[in-house]
Design an enzyme around this catalytic site. Sequence first.
Site, PDB file in Angstrom:
ATOM      1  N   GLU A  39      -0.064  -6.343   2.890  1.00 29.64           N
ATOM      2  CA  GLU A  39      -0.876  -5.699   1.644  1.00 29.64           C
ATOM      3  C   GLU A  39      -0.468  -4.467   1.296  1.00 29.64           C
ATOM      4  OE1 GLU A  39      -5.565  -7.547   2.622  1.00 29.64           O
ATOM      5  OE2 GLU A  39      -4.620  -5.941   3.880  1.00 29.64           O
TER       6      GLU A  39
HETATM    7  C1  ACM Z   1      -4.411  -8.946   7.003  1.00 25.34           C
HETATM    8  O1  ACM Z   1      -5.504  -9.412   7.242  1.00 25.34           O
HETATM    9  N1  ACM Z   1      -4.125  -7.830   6.021  1.00 25.34           N
HETATM   10  C2  ACM Z   1      -3.228  -9.166   7.930  1.00 25.34           C
END
Ligand code: ACM
Length: 538
Positions: free
Chosen positions: A338
Amino acid sequence: MNGRRIAAVAAVTLAVALAACAPPDQNGDTVTVPSVVPAPAALEASGAAPFALTAATSVTGDPDAVSALAGLIGARTGMTPAGTGPAIELRIDPSTDSGTEAAAESYRIVAGEASVAVTGADAAGLFYGVQTLGQLISRDGEGWSIPAVRIDDAPRFAYRGVMLDVARHFHGVDTVKAYIDRAVTLKFNALHLHLSDDQAWRLHLDSRPELTAVTAGNAIGGDPGGFFTKSDYAELVAYASARHMIVVPEFDTPGHTHAVGLAYPELVEAPVLSEHIAEVVRVYGGDLPTAGEPYQGMAVGFSSLRIHDEATYDFLADVFGELAAMTPGPYLHVGGDEALGTDPADFAHFMERVTTLVERLGKTPVAWHEAGSAPGLAPTTVGQYWGFVTPTDGMDDKARAFVAHGAGLILSPADAIYLDMKHSADSPLGLTWANGVTSVERAYAWEPSDVIAGIDDADILGVEAPMWTETIRDLGDIDEMAFPRIAAAAEAGWSPATGTGGLRTWESFRTRVGALGPLWTSLGIAFHPSTEIPWEHE
Ligand code: ACM
Protein backbone atom coordinates in the site's frame (compact mmCIF):
# COMPACT_ATOMS: atom_id res chain seq x y z
CA MET A 1 13.19 -25.36 4.99
CA ASN A 2 12.42 -27.08 1.74
CA GLY A 3 8.84 -26.90 0.48
CA ARG A 4 9.44 -29.32 -2.39
CA ARG A 5 10.71 -32.10 -0.09
CA ILE A 6 7.91 -31.67 2.42
CA ALA A 7 5.34 -31.79 -0.36
CA ALA A 8 6.72 -35.11 -1.59
CA VAL A 9 6.56 -36.61 1.89
CA ALA A 10 2.98 -35.42 2.34
CA ALA A 11 1.99 -37.06 -0.93
CA VAL A 12 3.33 -40.43 0.25
CA THR A 13 1.66 -40.30 3.65
CA LEU A 14 -1.59 -39.18 2.08
CA ALA A 15 -1.91 -42.55 0.37
CA VAL A 16 -2.17 -44.05 3.85
CA ALA A 17 -4.76 -41.48 4.84
CA LEU A 18 -7.02 -42.34 1.93
CA ALA A 19 -7.26 -45.91 3.10
CA ALA A 20 -7.61 -45.08 6.76
CA CYS A 21 -10.65 -42.96 7.47
CA ALA A 22 -13.47 -44.31 9.62
CA PRO A 23 -13.31 -48.01 8.72
CA PRO A 24 -15.85 -50.37 10.29
CA ASP A 25 -14.38 -52.48 13.10
CA GLN A 26 -14.46 -56.32 13.19
CA ASN A 27 -18.10 -56.29 14.29
CA GLY A 28 -19.08 -54.04 11.42
CA ASP A 29 -19.63 -51.06 13.76
CA THR A 30 -18.48 -47.65 12.56
CA VAL A 31 -15.39 -46.47 14.39
CA THR A 32 -15.44 -42.87 15.56
CA VAL A 33 -12.52 -40.97 14.06
CA PRO A 34 -10.82 -38.93 16.79
CA SER A 35 -10.85 -35.18 16.22
CA VAL A 36 -7.46 -33.73 15.32
CA VAL A 37 -6.92 -30.22 13.90
CA PRO A 38 -5.11 -29.65 11.60
CA ALA A 39 -6.06 -32.94 9.96
CA PRO A 40 -3.13 -35.34 10.07
CA ALA A 41 -1.67 -36.87 6.93
CA ALA A 42 -2.74 -40.35 8.03
CA LEU A 43 -4.93 -41.53 10.89
CA GLU A 44 -6.14 -45.03 11.66
CA ALA A 45 -8.61 -45.56 14.49
CA SER A 46 -9.12 -49.24 15.32
CA GLY A 47 -12.00 -48.91 17.74
CA ALA A 48 -10.04 -51.09 20.21
CA ALA A 49 -10.00 -50.32 23.94
CA PRO A 50 -8.56 -46.89 24.73
CA PHE A 51 -5.64 -45.96 26.98
CA ALA A 52 -6.90 -44.90 30.42
CA LEU A 53 -5.21 -41.65 31.45
CA THR A 54 -5.01 -41.46 35.24
CA ALA A 55 -2.83 -39.92 37.93
CA ALA A 56 -0.96 -43.27 37.94
CA THR A 57 0.07 -42.92 34.27
CA SER A 58 3.80 -42.49 33.80
CA VAL A 59 5.02 -39.94 31.25
CA THR A 60 8.62 -40.58 30.25
CA GLY A 61 11.18 -39.59 27.64
CA ASP A 62 12.40 -36.31 26.18
CA PRO A 63 12.24 -33.78 29.06
CA ASP A 64 10.96 -30.83 26.98
CA ALA A 65 8.18 -32.95 25.51
CA VAL A 66 7.32 -34.41 28.94
CA SER A 67 6.95 -30.89 30.30
CA ALA A 68 4.84 -29.74 27.29
CA LEU A 69 2.52 -32.74 27.69
CA ALA A 70 2.27 -32.25 31.47
CA GLY A 71 1.05 -28.69 30.76
CA LEU A 72 -1.64 -29.93 28.37
CA ILE A 73 -2.77 -32.80 30.62
CA GLY A 74 -2.88 -30.45 33.60
CA ALA A 75 -4.95 -27.87 31.74
CA ARG A 76 -7.34 -30.44 30.26
CA THR A 77 -7.81 -32.83 33.21
CA GLY A 78 -6.41 -31.13 36.30
CA MET A 79 -4.19 -34.20 36.84
CA THR A 80 -0.42 -34.37 37.17
CA PRO A 81 0.35 -37.93 36.10
CA ALA A 82 3.46 -39.00 37.94
CA GLY A 83 2.86 -42.68 38.56
CA THR A 84 4.52 -45.90 37.53
CA GLY A 85 1.50 -47.30 35.70
CA PRO A 86 0.97 -47.74 31.95
CA ALA A 87 3.25 -45.38 30.12
CA ILE A 88 3.14 -42.55 27.66
CA GLU A 89 6.58 -42.51 26.09
CA LEU A 90 7.87 -39.47 24.19
CA ARG A 91 11.04 -39.74 22.12
CA ILE A 92 12.93 -38.42 19.12
CA ASP A 93 13.90 -40.86 16.37
CA PRO A 94 14.71 -39.57 12.87
CA SER A 95 14.43 -43.02 11.22
CA THR A 96 11.28 -44.50 9.70
CA ASP A 97 10.05 -48.12 9.55
CA SER A 98 11.73 -48.46 6.16
CA GLY A 99 15.05 -47.12 7.50
CA THR A 100 14.90 -43.81 5.61
CA GLU A 101 15.06 -40.42 7.32
CA ALA A 102 11.70 -39.08 8.43
CA ALA A 103 10.53 -35.66 7.19
CA ALA A 104 11.32 -32.57 9.24
CA GLU A 105 8.63 -31.82 11.87
CA SER A 106 6.96 -35.20 11.35
CA TYR A 107 5.77 -37.49 14.11
CA ARG A 108 3.97 -40.77 14.79
CA ILE A 109 1.55 -41.70 17.56
CA VAL A 110 0.73 -45.32 18.36
CA ALA A 111 -1.84 -45.51 21.15
CA GLY A 112 -3.50 -48.60 22.58
CA GLU A 113 -4.89 -49.87 25.85
CA ALA A 114 -1.43 -50.73 27.24
CA SER A 115 0.66 -47.75 26.19
CA VAL A 116 1.02 -44.62 24.10
CA ALA A 117 4.19 -43.92 22.09
CA VAL A 118 4.86 -40.57 20.45
CA THR A 119 7.91 -40.48 18.20
CA GLY A 120 9.10 -37.24 16.60
CA ALA A 121 11.54 -37.11 13.69
CA ASP A 122 13.05 -34.12 15.48
CA ALA A 123 12.26 -32.01 18.53
CA ALA A 124 9.65 -29.99 16.59
CA GLY A 125 7.97 -33.18 15.35
CA LEU A 126 7.79 -34.55 18.88
CA PHE A 127 6.34 -31.23 20.08
CA TYR A 128 3.63 -31.45 17.39
CA GLY A 129 2.93 -35.06 18.35
CA VAL A 130 2.38 -33.84 21.90
CA GLN A 131 -0.04 -31.16 20.64
CA THR A 132 -2.00 -33.85 18.79
CA LEU A 133 -2.02 -36.04 21.90
CA GLY A 134 -3.43 -33.11 23.86
CA GLN A 135 -6.35 -33.00 21.40
CA LEU A 136 -6.91 -36.76 21.71
CA ILE A 137 -7.49 -36.68 25.49
CA SER A 138 -11.19 -37.08 26.06
CA ARG A 139 -13.69 -37.58 28.85
CA ASP A 140 -14.42 -41.23 29.54
CA GLY A 141 -17.17 -41.54 32.15
CA GLU A 142 -15.74 -40.03 35.30
CA GLY A 143 -12.18 -40.34 33.97
CA TRP A 144 -10.08 -39.59 30.90
CA SER A 145 -8.78 -41.68 28.01
CA ILE A 146 -6.83 -41.59 24.75
CA PRO A 147 -8.39 -43.57 21.87
CA ALA A 148 -6.57 -46.45 20.19
CA VAL A 149 -5.04 -44.80 17.12
CA ARG A 150 -2.08 -44.75 14.82
CA ILE A 151 -1.21 -41.35 13.37
CA ASP A 152 1.60 -40.69 10.88
CA ASP A 153 1.82 -36.98 10.29
CA ALA A 154 4.02 -34.42 8.54
CA PRO A 155 3.38 -30.86 7.38
CA ARG A 156 2.44 -30.03 3.81
CA PHE A 157 4.24 -26.65 3.95
CA ALA A 158 7.42 -25.67 5.77
CA TYR A 159 6.16 -22.19 6.78
CA ARG A 160 2.99 -21.89 8.82
CA GLY A 161 2.58 -18.41 10.20
CA VAL A 162 0.41 -16.12 12.24
CA MET A 163 0.90 -12.34 12.09
CA LEU A 164 0.11 -9.92 14.89
CA ASP A 165 -0.04 -6.18 14.23
CA VAL A 166 1.36 -4.57 17.39
CA ALA A 167 1.51 -1.13 15.70
CA ARG A 168 -2.14 -0.01 15.35
CA HIS A 169 -2.75 -1.19 18.91
CA PHE A 170 0.15 -2.30 21.05
CA HIS A 171 0.04 -5.84 22.43
CA GLY A 172 2.65 -6.46 25.13
CA VAL A 173 4.90 -9.37 25.99
CA ASP A 174 2.30 -11.36 27.95
CA THR A 175 -0.30 -11.11 25.18
CA VAL A 176 2.19 -12.08 22.50
CA LYS A 177 3.32 -15.07 24.58
CA ALA A 178 -0.30 -16.12 25.02
CA TYR A 179 -0.83 -15.90 21.25
CA ILE A 180 2.28 -18.02 20.68
CA ASP A 181 0.94 -20.61 23.16
CA ARG A 182 -2.35 -20.72 21.30
CA ALA A 183 -0.84 -20.84 17.80
CA VAL A 184 1.56 -23.71 18.49
CA THR A 185 -1.32 -25.96 19.56
CA LEU A 186 -2.33 -25.78 15.88
CA LYS A 187 1.26 -26.43 14.70
CA PHE A 188 2.06 -22.90 13.50
CA ASN A 189 5.82 -22.34 13.41
CA ALA A 190 6.27 -18.63 12.54
CA LEU A 191 5.17 -15.47 14.36
CA HIS A 192 5.27 -12.43 12.09
CA LEU A 193 5.31 -9.24 14.19
CA HIS A 194 4.19 -6.09 12.37
CA LEU A 195 6.34 -3.70 14.41
CA SER A 196 5.82 -0.33 12.74
CA ASP A 197 3.09 1.59 10.97
CA ASP A 198 1.74 5.10 10.53
CA GLN A 199 0.62 5.23 14.16
CA ALA A 200 3.82 4.15 15.94
CA TRP A 201 7.14 2.34 15.99
CA ARG A 202 7.08 -0.49 18.56
CA LEU A 203 10.66 -1.78 18.94
CA HIS A 204 13.33 0.26 20.70
CA LEU A 205 16.56 0.52 18.69
CA ASP A 206 19.78 1.93 20.12
CA SER A 207 20.73 3.30 16.71
CA ARG A 208 17.46 5.30 16.36
CA PRO A 209 16.09 5.78 19.88
CA GLU A 210 13.75 8.62 18.86
CA LEU A 211 11.54 6.15 16.99
CA THR A 212 10.03 4.72 20.16
CA ALA A 213 10.73 7.73 22.37
CA VAL A 214 8.60 10.02 20.19
CA THR A 215 5.97 7.70 18.66
CA ALA A 216 5.30 4.65 20.86
CA GLY A 217 2.78 6.42 23.11
CA ASN A 218 0.37 6.67 20.17
CA ALA A 219 -2.30 4.19 18.99
CA ILE A 220 -5.51 4.22 16.98
CA GLY A 221 -8.31 6.18 18.60
CA GLY A 222 -5.99 7.69 21.19
CA ASP A 223 -5.74 4.33 23.01
CA PRO A 224 -2.66 3.59 25.15
CA GLY A 225 0.55 2.81 23.29
CA GLY A 226 3.67 0.91 24.25
CA PHE A 227 6.79 -0.67 22.82
CA PHE A 228 9.15 -3.61 23.22
CA THR A 229 12.57 -3.05 24.73
CA LYS A 230 15.37 -5.04 23.17
CA SER A 231 15.21 -7.39 26.13
CA ASP A 232 11.42 -7.84 25.65
CA TYR A 233 12.09 -8.76 22.03
CA ALA A 234 14.82 -11.23 23.02
CA GLU A 235 12.41 -12.75 25.55
CA LEU A 236 9.75 -13.23 22.86
CA VAL A 237 12.25 -14.74 20.41
CA ALA A 238 13.40 -17.21 23.10
CA TYR A 239 9.82 -18.02 24.17
CA ALA A 240 8.82 -18.69 20.57
CA SER A 241 11.96 -20.72 19.88
CA ALA A 242 11.32 -22.97 22.91
CA ARG A 243 8.00 -23.76 21.18
CA HIS A 244 9.59 -24.36 17.75
CA MET A 245 8.50 -21.03 16.34
CA ILE A 246 10.59 -18.38 14.59
CA VAL A 247 9.90 -14.66 14.86
CA VAL A 248 9.62 -12.79 11.54
CA PRO A 249 9.89 -9.08 12.39
CA GLU A 250 8.53 -6.43 10.01
CA PHE A 251 9.36 -2.75 9.67
CA ASP A 252 6.91 -1.64 7.00
CA THR A 253 8.52 0.54 4.28
CA PRO A 254 8.44 2.77 2.24
CA GLY A 255 4.75 3.45 3.04
CA HIS A 256 3.12 3.09 6.46
CA THR A 257 5.89 5.37 7.77
CA HIS A 258 4.08 8.45 9.06
CA ALA A 259 5.43 7.75 12.57
CA VAL A 260 9.01 7.77 11.27
CA GLY A 261 8.39 11.38 10.27
CA LEU A 262 7.51 12.34 13.85
CA ALA A 263 10.91 11.14 15.01
CA TYR A 264 12.95 12.01 11.91
CA PRO A 265 11.00 14.59 9.80
CA GLU A 266 13.80 14.85 7.24
CA LEU A 267 13.21 11.21 6.14
CA VAL A 268 9.57 11.40 4.98
CA GLU A 269 7.46 13.10 2.33
CA ALA A 270 4.37 15.15 3.20
CA PRO A 271 1.19 13.02 3.51
CA VAL A 272 -0.57 12.37 0.17
CA LEU A 273 -4.25 13.08 0.84
CA SER A 274 -6.10 11.04 -1.78
CA GLU A 275 -9.86 10.59 -2.15
CA HIS A 276 -9.39 7.16 -0.49
CA ILE A 277 -8.04 8.83 2.66
CA ALA A 278 -10.93 11.29 2.69
CA GLU A 279 -13.41 8.39 2.35
CA VAL A 280 -11.87 6.48 5.29
CA VAL A 281 -12.08 9.61 7.42
CA ARG A 282 -15.74 10.08 6.38
CA VAL A 283 -16.63 6.47 7.29
CA TYR A 284 -14.55 5.92 10.41
CA GLY A 285 -14.14 9.50 11.70
CA GLY A 286 -10.91 10.99 13.02
CA ASP A 287 -8.64 13.58 11.47
CA LEU A 288 -6.77 13.67 8.19
CA PRO A 289 -3.10 12.81 8.63
CA THR A 290 -0.97 15.90 9.20
CA ALA A 291 2.82 16.06 8.84
CA GLY A 292 4.50 15.98 12.24
CA GLU A 293 1.29 15.11 14.16
CA PRO A 294 0.60 11.65 15.61
CA TYR A 295 -1.91 9.79 13.42
CA GLN A 296 -4.73 7.99 15.27
CA GLY A 297 -6.97 7.07 12.34
CA MET A 298 -7.35 3.97 10.15
CA ALA A 299 -6.51 5.29 6.68
CA VAL A 300 -3.57 3.79 4.78
CA GLY A 301 -1.43 4.69 1.81
CA PHE A 302 -0.62 8.34 2.49
CA SER A 303 2.94 8.20 3.83
CA SER A 304 6.30 7.56 2.16
CA LEU A 305 9.95 7.61 3.02
CA ARG A 306 12.02 9.92 0.77
CA ILE A 307 13.26 7.68 -2.00
CA HIS A 308 16.02 9.85 -3.50
CA ASP A 309 17.77 10.87 -0.31
CA GLU A 310 20.72 8.80 0.94
CA ALA A 311 19.72 9.62 4.52
CA THR A 312 16.79 7.20 4.00
CA TYR A 313 19.19 4.35 3.20
CA ASP A 314 21.40 5.23 6.18
CA PHE A 315 18.23 4.92 8.28
CA LEU A 316 17.35 1.55 6.73
CA ALA A 317 20.90 0.29 7.29
CA ASP A 318 20.60 1.24 10.96
CA VAL A 319 17.16 -0.19 11.66
CA PHE A 320 17.40 -3.39 9.63
CA GLY A 321 21.04 -3.88 10.69
CA GLU A 322 20.08 -3.75 14.36
CA LEU A 323 17.02 -5.93 13.73
CA ALA A 324 19.11 -8.54 11.91
CA ALA A 325 21.52 -8.71 14.84
CA MET A 326 18.60 -9.29 17.25
CA THR A 327 16.80 -11.89 15.13
CA PRO A 328 18.10 -15.46 14.92
CA GLY A 329 15.41 -16.50 12.41
CA PRO A 330 16.17 -16.35 8.69
CA TYR A 331 13.61 -13.71 7.63
CA LEU A 332 13.28 -9.92 7.89
CA HIS A 333 10.03 -8.47 6.51
CA VAL A 334 10.43 -5.12 4.75
CA GLY A 335 6.73 -4.40 4.12
CA GLY A 336 6.16 -2.86 0.69
CA ASP A 337 2.33 -2.86 0.83
CA GLU A 338 0.00 0.00 0.00
CA ALA A 339 2.76 2.47 -0.86
CA LEU A 340 0.14 4.63 -2.57
CA GLY A 341 2.00 7.77 -1.58
CA THR A 342 5.11 6.64 -3.48
CA ASP A 343 5.60 7.06 -7.23
CA PRO A 344 5.68 3.54 -8.86
CA ALA A 345 9.19 3.98 -10.36
CA ASP A 346 10.46 5.26 -7.02
CA PHE A 347 8.78 2.31 -5.30
CA ALA A 348 10.60 -0.15 -7.58
CA HIS A 349 13.93 1.58 -6.91
CA PHE A 350 13.29 1.55 -3.16
CA MET A 351 12.29 -2.13 -3.01
CA GLU A 352 15.43 -3.09 -4.92
CA ARG A 353 17.57 -1.21 -2.42
CA VAL A 354 15.88 -2.35 0.77
CA THR A 355 15.75 -6.03 -0.22
CA THR A 356 19.39 -5.92 -1.35
CA LEU A 357 20.32 -4.38 1.99
CA VAL A 358 18.56 -7.17 3.90
CA GLU A 359 20.17 -9.82 1.72
CA ARG A 360 23.59 -8.30 2.47
CA LEU A 361 22.77 -8.53 6.18
CA GLY A 362 22.60 -12.30 5.67
CA LYS A 363 18.81 -12.53 5.94
CA THR A 364 16.07 -13.51 3.53
CA PRO A 365 13.86 -10.50 2.77
CA VAL A 366 10.09 -10.95 2.83
CA ALA A 367 7.84 -8.37 1.16
CA TRP A 368 4.09 -8.01 0.57
CA HIS A 369 3.15 -8.94 -3.01
CA GLU A 370 3.16 -5.36 -4.38
CA ALA A 371 6.97 -5.55 -4.35
CA GLY A 372 6.75 -8.15 -7.13
CA SER A 373 6.37 -5.18 -9.50
CA ALA A 374 10.00 -4.16 -8.83
CA PRO A 375 12.23 -5.68 -11.53
CA GLY A 376 15.43 -5.39 -9.49
CA LEU A 377 14.18 -7.04 -6.31
CA ALA A 378 16.88 -9.06 -4.49
CA PRO A 379 16.42 -12.54 -5.93
CA THR A 380 15.95 -14.33 -2.60
CA THR A 381 13.00 -12.12 -1.64
CA VAL A 382 9.98 -14.15 -0.51
CA GLY A 383 6.61 -12.68 -1.47
CA GLN A 384 3.55 -12.54 0.75
CA TYR A 385 0.28 -12.53 -1.19
CA TRP A 386 -2.60 -10.74 0.53
CA GLY A 387 -5.05 -10.42 -2.37
CA PHE A 388 -8.27 -12.39 -2.55
CA VAL A 389 -8.73 -16.13 -3.12
CA THR A 390 -9.72 -15.12 -6.65
CA PRO A 391 -7.05 -12.52 -7.49
CA THR A 392 -8.03 -9.07 -8.72
CA ASP A 393 -6.17 -6.09 -10.23
CA GLY A 394 -3.09 -8.03 -11.37
CA MET A 395 -2.10 -9.00 -7.82
CA ASP A 396 -1.47 -12.55 -9.05
CA ASP A 397 1.06 -11.24 -11.61
CA LYS A 398 2.96 -9.49 -8.83
CA ALA A 399 2.88 -12.65 -6.70
CA ARG A 400 4.10 -14.80 -9.61
CA ALA A 401 7.12 -12.52 -10.05
CA PHE A 402 8.65 -13.78 -6.80
CA VAL A 403 8.49 -17.34 -8.03
CA ALA A 404 9.86 -16.35 -11.44
CA HIS A 405 13.03 -15.05 -9.83
CA GLY A 406 13.40 -18.23 -7.78
CA ALA A 407 12.00 -17.46 -4.33
CA GLY A 408 8.83 -18.71 -2.69
CA LEU A 409 5.42 -17.35 -1.78
CA ILE A 410 3.56 -17.11 1.49
CA LEU A 411 -0.20 -17.11 0.98
CA SER A 412 -2.41 -14.89 3.13
CA PRO A 413 -5.59 -14.50 1.05
CA ALA A 414 -7.38 -11.67 2.81
CA ASP A 415 -10.96 -12.77 2.13
CA ALA A 416 -10.19 -16.20 3.60
CA ILE A 417 -7.70 -15.91 6.45
CA TYR A 418 -7.38 -12.24 7.48
CA LEU A 419 -8.46 -12.93 11.04
CA ASP A 420 -9.54 -9.32 11.63
CA MET A 421 -12.48 -9.55 9.21
CA LYS A 422 -15.79 -9.28 11.06
CA HIS A 423 -17.54 -12.54 11.98
CA SER A 424 -20.80 -10.71 12.75
CA ALA A 425 -22.13 -7.46 11.32
CA ASP A 426 -23.03 -6.17 14.77
CA SER A 427 -19.67 -6.95 16.42
CA PRO A 428 -17.60 -3.89 17.30
CA LEU A 429 -14.51 -5.91 16.42
CA GLY A 430 -13.06 -6.21 12.96
CA LEU A 431 -13.36 -4.66 9.51
CA THR A 432 -15.23 -5.72 6.37
CA TRP A 433 -13.18 -4.54 3.37
CA ALA A 434 -12.01 -8.06 2.38
CA ASN A 435 -15.45 -9.32 1.32
CA GLY A 436 -16.59 -9.25 4.96
CA VAL A 437 -18.69 -10.07 6.99
CA THR A 438 -16.89 -13.41 6.78
CA SER A 439 -17.43 -16.97 8.01
CA VAL A 440 -15.53 -20.01 9.27
CA GLU A 441 -16.49 -21.87 6.11
CA ARG A 442 -14.93 -19.08 3.99
CA ALA A 443 -11.71 -19.40 5.99
CA TYR A 444 -11.74 -23.13 5.22
CA ALA A 445 -13.00 -23.29 1.64
CA TRP A 446 -9.83 -22.46 -0.30
CA GLU A 447 -6.93 -24.49 -1.58
CA PRO A 448 -3.41 -22.96 -1.56
CA SER A 449 -2.40 -24.42 -4.93
CA ASP A 450 -5.53 -22.97 -6.61
CA VAL A 451 -5.04 -19.30 -5.68
CA ILE A 452 -2.42 -18.13 -8.19
CA ALA A 453 -2.55 -19.86 -11.58
CA GLY A 454 0.75 -21.60 -12.36
CA ILE A 455 1.84 -21.66 -8.70
CA ASP A 456 1.84 -25.07 -7.05
CA ASP A 457 3.11 -26.64 -3.82
CA ALA A 458 6.77 -26.47 -4.84
CA ASP A 459 6.53 -22.67 -5.19
CA ILE A 460 4.59 -22.12 -1.97
CA LEU A 461 6.67 -21.64 1.15
CA GLY A 462 3.55 -21.71 3.26
CA VAL A 463 0.44 -20.06 4.64
CA GLU A 464 0.09 -17.18 7.12
CA ALA A 465 -3.00 -15.82 8.91
CA PRO A 466 -2.61 -12.09 9.67
CA MET A 467 -4.37 -10.26 12.52
CA TRP A 468 -4.51 -6.50 11.95
CA THR A 469 -5.46 -4.63 15.08
CA GLU A 470 -7.22 -1.38 14.12
CA THR A 471 -10.16 -2.46 16.33
CA ILE A 472 -8.45 -5.10 18.45
CA ARG A 473 -7.22 -3.97 21.85
CA ASP A 474 -6.46 -7.01 24.03
CA LEU A 475 -6.11 -10.78 24.25
CA GLY A 476 -9.86 -11.26 24.60
CA ASP A 477 -10.38 -9.42 21.28
CA ILE A 478 -7.60 -11.49 19.66
CA ASP A 479 -9.19 -14.74 20.85
CA GLU A 480 -12.63 -13.75 19.66
CA MET A 481 -11.37 -12.83 16.19
CA ALA A 482 -8.81 -15.61 15.74
CA PHE A 483 -10.74 -18.62 17.03
CA PRO A 484 -12.07 -20.71 15.37
CA ARG A 485 -10.98 -19.32 11.95
CA ILE A 486 -7.27 -19.67 12.79
CA ALA A 487 -7.82 -23.44 12.78
CA ALA A 488 -8.79 -23.28 9.10
CA ALA A 489 -5.53 -21.48 8.28
CA ALA A 490 -3.64 -24.11 10.26
CA GLU A 491 -5.26 -26.86 8.22
CA ALA A 492 -4.43 -25.08 4.92
CA GLY A 493 -0.78 -24.88 6.00
CA TRP A 494 -0.29 -28.31 7.56
CA SER A 495 -2.74 -30.84 6.14
CA PRO A 496 -2.88 -32.62 2.78
CA ALA A 497 -4.60 -30.68 -0.02
CA THR A 498 -8.37 -30.34 -0.07
CA GLY A 499 -10.21 -33.06 -1.97
CA THR A 500 -7.56 -35.68 -1.21
CA GLY A 501 -9.07 -37.48 1.76
CA GLY A 502 -12.05 -37.84 4.03
CA LEU A 503 -10.77 -35.49 6.69
CA ARG A 504 -10.15 -32.53 4.33
CA THR A 505 -13.75 -31.50 3.95
CA TRP A 506 -15.73 -28.68 5.54
CA GLU A 507 -18.10 -31.18 7.19
CA SER A 508 -15.22 -33.08 8.79
CA PHE A 509 -13.45 -29.86 9.79
CA ARG A 510 -16.43 -28.29 11.52
CA THR A 511 -17.02 -31.49 13.50
CA ARG A 512 -13.36 -31.77 14.50
CA VAL A 513 -13.18 -28.10 15.52
CA GLY A 514 -16.36 -28.51 17.56
CA ALA A 515 -14.70 -31.30 19.49
CA LEU A 516 -11.85 -28.94 20.44
CA GLY A 517 -14.19 -26.58 22.30
CA PRO A 518 -13.57 -28.14 25.74
CA LEU A 519 -9.77 -28.14 25.20
CA TRP A 520 -9.80 -24.50 24.07
CA THR A 521 -11.91 -23.58 27.09
CA SER A 522 -9.51 -25.36 29.42
CA LEU A 523 -6.61 -23.48 27.81
CA GLY A 524 -8.40 -20.18 28.54
CA ILE A 525 -9.15 -19.37 24.88
CA ALA A 526 -12.20 -17.09 24.64
CA PHE A 527 -13.22 -18.31 21.17
CA HIS A 528 -16.16 -16.94 19.20
CA PRO A 529 -18.93 -19.56 19.54
CA SER A 530 -19.72 -19.53 15.83
CA THR A 531 -23.06 -21.16 14.98
CA GLU A 532 -21.38 -22.84 11.99
CA ILE A 533 -19.59 -25.20 14.40
CA PRO A 534 -21.30 -28.05 16.34
CA TRP A 535 -19.52 -27.28 19.63
CA GLU A 536 -19.11 -30.12 22.10
CA HIS A 537 -19.74 -29.32 25.75
CA GLU A 538 -18.68 -31.26 28.82
C1 ACM B 1 -1.94 -5.48 3.95
O1 ACM B 1 -3.02 -5.96 4.32
N1 ACM B 1 -1.85 -4.17 3.70
C2 ACM B 1 -0.76 -6.29 3.78
